[in-house]
Scaffold this active site. Structure first.
Site, PDB file in Angstrom:
ATOM      1  N   ASP A  67      28.040 -37.875 -19.832  1.00  0.00           N
ATOM      2  CA  ASP A  67      28.337 -36.543 -20.368  1.00  0.00           C
ATOM      3  C   ASP A  67      29.198 -35.729 -19.408  1.00  0.00           C
ATOM      4  O   ASP A  67      30.231 -35.170 -19.799  1.00  0.00           O
ATOM      5  CB  ASP A  67      27.036 -35.790 -20.667  1.00  0.00           C
ATOM      6  CG  ASP A  67      26.222 -36.438 -21.768  1.00  0.00           C
ATOM      7  OD1 ASP A  67      26.816 -37.129 -22.615  1.00  0.00           O
ATOM      8  OD2 ASP A  67      24.994 -36.256 -21.784  1.00  0.00           O
ATOM      9  N   GLU A 183      21.128 -34.216 -27.224  1.00  0.00           N
ATOM     10  CA  GLU A 183      20.278 -33.407 -26.350  1.00  0.00           C
ATOM     11  C   GLU A 183      19.879 -32.109 -27.032  1.00  0.00           C
ATOM     12  O   GLU A 183      18.758 -31.621 -26.860  1.00  0.00           O
ATOM     13  CB  GLU A 183      20.988 -33.124 -25.027  1.00  0.00           C
ATOM     14  CG  GLU A 183      21.118 -34.353 -24.129  1.00  0.00           C
ATOM     15  CD  GLU A 183      21.729 -34.033 -22.782  1.00  0.00           C
ATOM     16  OE1 GLU A 183      22.208 -32.892 -22.604  1.00  0.00           O
ATOM     17  OE2 GLU A 183      21.734 -34.921 -21.919  1.00  0.00           O
TER      18      GLU A 183
END
Length: 287
Positions: A67, A183
């Site tokens: 990420d 997430e």
């Protein structure tokens, strides 16, 4: 007759699919993307935000995971495009270890790939430990070592964001967040820690889609395919996200992309989504 073939089972499946679709829409997730288009769109988004805000710097902590690697490369591409347009722009990448980072080599590989304009290395252990010690000196007690470690983990995450905002405030910058749809769905971030940012260029992407962007950007395969870990727990170093979540990213992504998931995965994801709703909202205010 099998349960799956009954009208009740069919209706339950439709209801579950409707829930998946609604949540996917809320989190801006899509089943199919064009990787190159998304890279350009999100790079341009960062450029536009810099122009609109008048800020000249982007700031991001680099952990060595996919990420932050992808978000970091997008940031560097954005500031380079701004400079080509004749504007002042700079990307500051930050190393923010707590003591000695066990996967420090991955962070080094990420920085070598991203090629940021500047790298700052700030060890957050002293500040994090000092705050915890001050809390205990002030009378805070914990039920057990596990609870203490959990609280310290959130302190670490928030201390990292304190450091990034200090740099942004000094350099006229915007702090980049690495939150993506997987997430966000699971609330797998620290409120006002890694969940705090000015811009979130990975919004709406599933984990597999972030990996896809990484591949198209040319990130090292070992970072693109790395098993994610928040690594906030001192008593359980390098604990895998999927262990903490109780469900795999493959199942989370399938949920977001409105694909079939097991009943166990559906229930785990939906329960976690509802429990962490407060993390995705602004502070609660009187009506």
């Amino acid at each position: 007759m099998c349960l799956e073939s009954t009208p009740e089972a069919t209706e339950e499946k439709r209801s579950r699919q409707a829930v998946q679709r609604a949540i996917g829409v809320q989190l801006q997730a899509r089943a199919d993307i064009d990787a190159q288009h998304e890279i350009e769109r999100r790079r341009d988004f960062l450029c536009d935000i810099m122009q609109e805000s008048g800020q000249t710097t982007l700031v991001l902590g680099i952990s060595g995971g996919v990420d932050s690697t992808v978000a970091g490369r997008l940031a560097q591409l954005a500031v380079e495009q701004r400079r080509e347009q004749g504007e002042q722009a700079r990307f500051v990448a930050m190393r923010l270890p707590y003591g000695v980072q066990q996967d420090a080599d991955d962070a080094d590989k990420a920085l070598a790939f991203i090629q940021p304009d500047e790298v700052l290395d700030v060890n957050i252990q002293g500040a994090s430990d000092a705050l915890l010690e001050s809390l205990e000196s002030g009378g805070l007690t914990f039920d057990d070592a596990g609870q203490r470690d959990f609280v310290l983990g959130n302190i670490k995450a928030r201390q990292r964001m304190v450091a990034q905002y200090a740099v942004a405030g000094t350099r006229g910058g915007l702090v980049i967040g690495t939150d993506q749809a997987a997430e966000a769905l699971m609330g797998f971030f620290t409120k006002y820690g890694d969940g705090a940012c000015d811009v979130a260029p990975l919004t709406g992407l599933t984990k597999r889609q972030v990996r896809l962007l990484g591949q198209h950007l040319g990130a090292p395969a070992e970072l693109v395919n790395k098993a994610p870990t928040a690594d906030l727990e001192s008593l359980a170093p390098q604990k895998l996200d999927e262990v903490a979540l109780g469900v795999s990213y493959e199942e989370i992504d399938d949920f977001l992309e409105n694909r079939d998931v097991s009943e166990r995965a559906f229930d785990t994801i939906l329960t976690t989504y509802r429990r962490t709703e407060h993390k995705r909202q602004l502070p609660i205010a009187p009506g």
